[in-house]
Write a protein that holds these residues in place. Sequence first.
Motif, short mmCIF file in Angstrom:
data_model
loop_
_atom_site.label_atom_id
_atom_site.label_comp_id
_atom_site.label_asym_id
_atom_site.label_seq_id
_atom_site.Cartn_x
_atom_site.Cartn_y
_atom_site.Cartn_z
N ARG A 198 0.02 4.23 -1.00
CA ARG A 198 -0.71 5.44 -0.59
C ARG A 198 -0.69 5.61 0.93
N SER A 199 -0.73 4.50 1.67
CA SER A 199 -0.65 4.61 3.13
C SER A 199 0.74 5.06 3.56
N CYS A 217 0.84 -1.20 0.00
CA CYS A 217 0.00 0.00 0.00
C CYS A 217 0.87 1.25 0.00
N HIS A 249 -0.93 9.55 2.29
CA HIS A 249 -2.15 9.99 1.63
C HIS A 249 -3.40 9.34 2.21
N ARG A 250 -3.22 8.30 3.02
CA ARG A 250 -4.35 7.63 3.67
C ARG A 250 -4.00 7.38 5.14
N ARG A 264 -5.64 7.57 7.88
CA ARG A 264 -6.60 6.80 8.68
C ARG A 264 -6.50 5.31 8.34
N CYS A 265 -6.17 5.01 7.09
CA CYS A 265 -5.99 3.62 6.70
C CYS A 265 -4.75 3.03 7.36
#
Length: 451
Positions: free
Chosen positions: A200-201, A198, A205-206, A208-209
């Motif tokens: 994006r994590s 991942c 960019h994420r 909360r994820c």
Amino acid sequence: MFALSSVHPILLPHPLNPNPSPRRIRRTRTRTRRRTLTPTSSREAERGVEFETGDSFFRRESAVGRDLGVLSASLLRRCCGGGGGGLRVLDAMCGCGVRALRYLAQGGADFVWANDAFEGSRPLVLANLAREPRFSTLGERRWVVTHFGANRVLADCYLRREFFDLVDVDSFGSDSSFLRSGIAAVKIGGLLYVTSTCGRSSGGHRPRCSLASYGAYVRPVPYSNEIGLRMLLGGALREAAAVGFQITPLFSYYSYHAPVFRVMLQVSRGKDHDFSHYGFISYCKLCGHSQTYSWDELGQISCPCRNGEVSSSVVVSGPLWTGPLHDAAYLSDMLRLATEWGWAYTDGKGNGVDLEKLLNLMIEESDPLLPSGYIKLDEIASRARINSPPLATLINSLRRLCNIIEAYMMPRDCTQEGYAACRSHIAPNAVKTNCPMASCLELAHAIRHQR
């Protein structure tokens, strides 16, 4: 032997809903069935081992990660022989079966359990593993293929007390639910090889994820790919501590495709947890300075450019693993074995990655003096408003900083030998160093004047 029992709910973070909605039931009934994967003419070869990929998801770029896993399995086999039952490996998400095949053919595994949730891959996996004898000369089974969810298999191994010397979970995305069950399925002193893809994590960019998956709130920083490794390591440390275990990173490998974050962990028992390498990393968008903070220092987060004052330019990510990414002694053993097998170099045709170069970079990165993160030459050039200095020149200058030309005013907070500095295996045009950004900029100007 491989009929799975009911699994304790504490090991499965996402239990099935006993009362699903009618809408979900209708969607499940009308779902298109995936077709069965069968062996085709798509033949591949890695390090002399041939296999079929069929229509399965397969990346040639992941061969390096498989090389590192096989080297680790062989070292474990040589070190302890896998105990009384030989070296036992569990590939919880085997795909087409290439990793399981290589553990058998090259890693010295005495038994491999190849599992994949997609039952349609069975003909393909069986065809690949059939290249190795299914039974030993003593009549003992060498491999088996099943099709269950990875968490169910891992948790069932724990409940049956059927532990493995090496557990490989090559997962996709940011699913971290396998961490706790994977740790529970490993023998004490065994290895857990885990993955995250991942980007994006890890890129912030994420947030909360990443917080939900790994317990870390991640913000954007220039060295996000290293943050991805530290996020995965921190999540594994947290899950291990929750069930009374400790983890030690043996190596942490980043590959640009996908991207892929893979870490090899040694699992040991211990409730006296050391969280000195589990903390927070700050980055100042104004001056580029990075710093690591422990839990006791949370109220002191600031940047030298702000004279200790609170600033909105400082972003904080964590908690993350803040210690060394690798074990230098372990990597040295891997390099010796790779050289012994003839794996240390590429074939000269541009195929694959030079393992000697990669492992040597990781050994340099293992220096405990090096902090988290790295500095890209482009960032130095942008902040100093000069052309990028040659990477080798910058590293050599950092290591002998106090001997640099005195005609140019240099910082005086270094030792006689200078700072710790090396290349990064993650970013080819970056330097890992404990030199502050401000001093790096001064040094870049000094190098320019020398030239």
